[in-house]
Design a protein around this motif. Structure first.
Motif, PDB file in Angstrom:
ATOM      1  N   ARG A   1      -6.375   4.628  10.181  1.00 37.24           N
ATOM      2  CA  ARG A   1      -7.318   5.462  10.945  1.00 37.24           C
ATOM      3  C   ARG A   1      -8.709   4.837  10.948  1.00 37.24           C
ATOM      4  O   ARG A   1      -9.367   4.739  11.986  1.00 37.24           O
TER       5      ARG A   1
ATOM      6  N   TRP B   1       0.823  -1.202   0.000  1.00 37.32           N
ATOM      7  CA  TRP B   1       0.000   0.000   0.000  1.00 37.32           C
ATOM      8  C   TRP B   1       0.864   1.262   0.000  1.00 37.32           C
ATOM      9  O   TRP B   1       1.923   1.304   0.625  1.00 37.32           O
ATOM     10  N   ALA B   2       0.367   2.306  -0.646  1.00 37.05           N
ATOM     11  CA  ALA B   2       1.007   3.619  -0.576  1.00 37.05           C
ATOM     12  C   ALA B   2       0.834   4.158   0.841  1.00 37.05           C
ATOM     13  O   ALA B   2      -0.160   3.867   1.508  1.00 37.05           O
ATOM     14  N   SER B   3       1.790   4.944   1.301  1.00 33.74           N
ATOM     15  CA  SER B   3       1.773   5.394   2.695  1.00 33.74           C
ATOM     16  C   SER B   3       0.534   6.217   3.042  1.00 33.74           C
ATOM     17  O   SER B   3      -0.019   6.075   4.133  1.00 33.74           O
ATOM     18  N   GLU B   4       0.064   7.075   2.107  1.00 34.44           N
ATOM     19  CA  GLU B   4      -1.134   7.877   2.394  1.00 34.44           C
ATOM     20  C   GLU B   4      -2.364   6.979   2.550  1.00 34.44           C
ATOM     21  O   GLU B   4      -3.172   7.163   3.461  1.00 34.44           O
ATOM     22  N   ALA B   5      -2.501   6.026   1.660  1.00 38.50           N
ATOM     23  CA  ALA B   5      -3.640   5.103   1.736  1.00 38.50           C
ATOM     24  C   ALA B   5      -3.560   4.253   2.995  1.00 38.50           C
ATOM     25  O   ALA B   5      -4.574   4.011   3.658  1.00 38.50           O
TER      26      ALA B   5
ATOM     27  N   SER C   1      -2.142   5.048   5.826  1.00 40.99           N
ATOM     28  CA  SER C   1      -2.492   5.902   6.970  1.00 40.99           C
ATOM     29  C   SER C   1      -4.003   6.057   7.095  1.00 40.99           C
ATOM     30  O   SER C   1      -4.558   5.981   8.196  1.00 40.99           O
ATOM     31  N   ARG C   2      -4.675   6.265   5.965  1.00 43.35           N
ATOM     32  CA  ARG C   2      -6.129   6.400   5.975  1.00 43.35           C
ATOM     33  C   ARG C   2      -6.795   5.110   6.456  1.00 43.35           C
ATOM     34  O   ARG C   2      -7.687   5.124   7.305  1.00 43.35           O
TER      35      ARG C   2
END
Length: 103
Positions: free
Chosen positions: A76, A66-70, A72-73
């Motif tokens: 959460r 996974w990409a880091s932004e995805a 992180s989402r």
């Protein structure tokens, strides 16, 4: 069969004692319950949670994809969901611990 029961009790106890990730513990218990001829009804709760959270990557190999932004989402969202069902998970684990030895 006794070995599977012992593993289930250990994992459920670890969940209750907050020694393992709740979602990882749920997934592991759902995996082991398939070995039981007649699993306790409390497994229905865990199977439902497992089904509702299968999008969340928890194993390192999955997380690396996974990409880091995805990621992180998703983390959460996972944490929000788990906070809503935490007590259900713990109660299901208590019921499983009580019922497993009698199977």
């Amino acid at each position: 069969m006794e070995e599977i029961k012992a593993k289930i009790i250990k994992i459920a106890t670890n969940i209750i004692n907050k020694e393992i990730d709740l979602l990882n513990g749920c997934r592991t218990l759902v995996h082991f319950q398939r070995e039981l001829a007649e699993p306790p009804e409390a497994f229905f709760v865990l199977r439902g949670i497992d089904s509702e959270t299968d999008i969340f990557p928890i194993v390192l190999a999955e997380r690396k994809q996974w990409a880091s932004e995805a990621l992180s989402r998703l983390d959460r969202e996972k944490n929000e969901y788990i906070s809503l069902v935490k007590e259900e998970i713990i109660e299901a684990c208590r019921e499983i611990i009580q019922q497993i030895p009698h199977l």
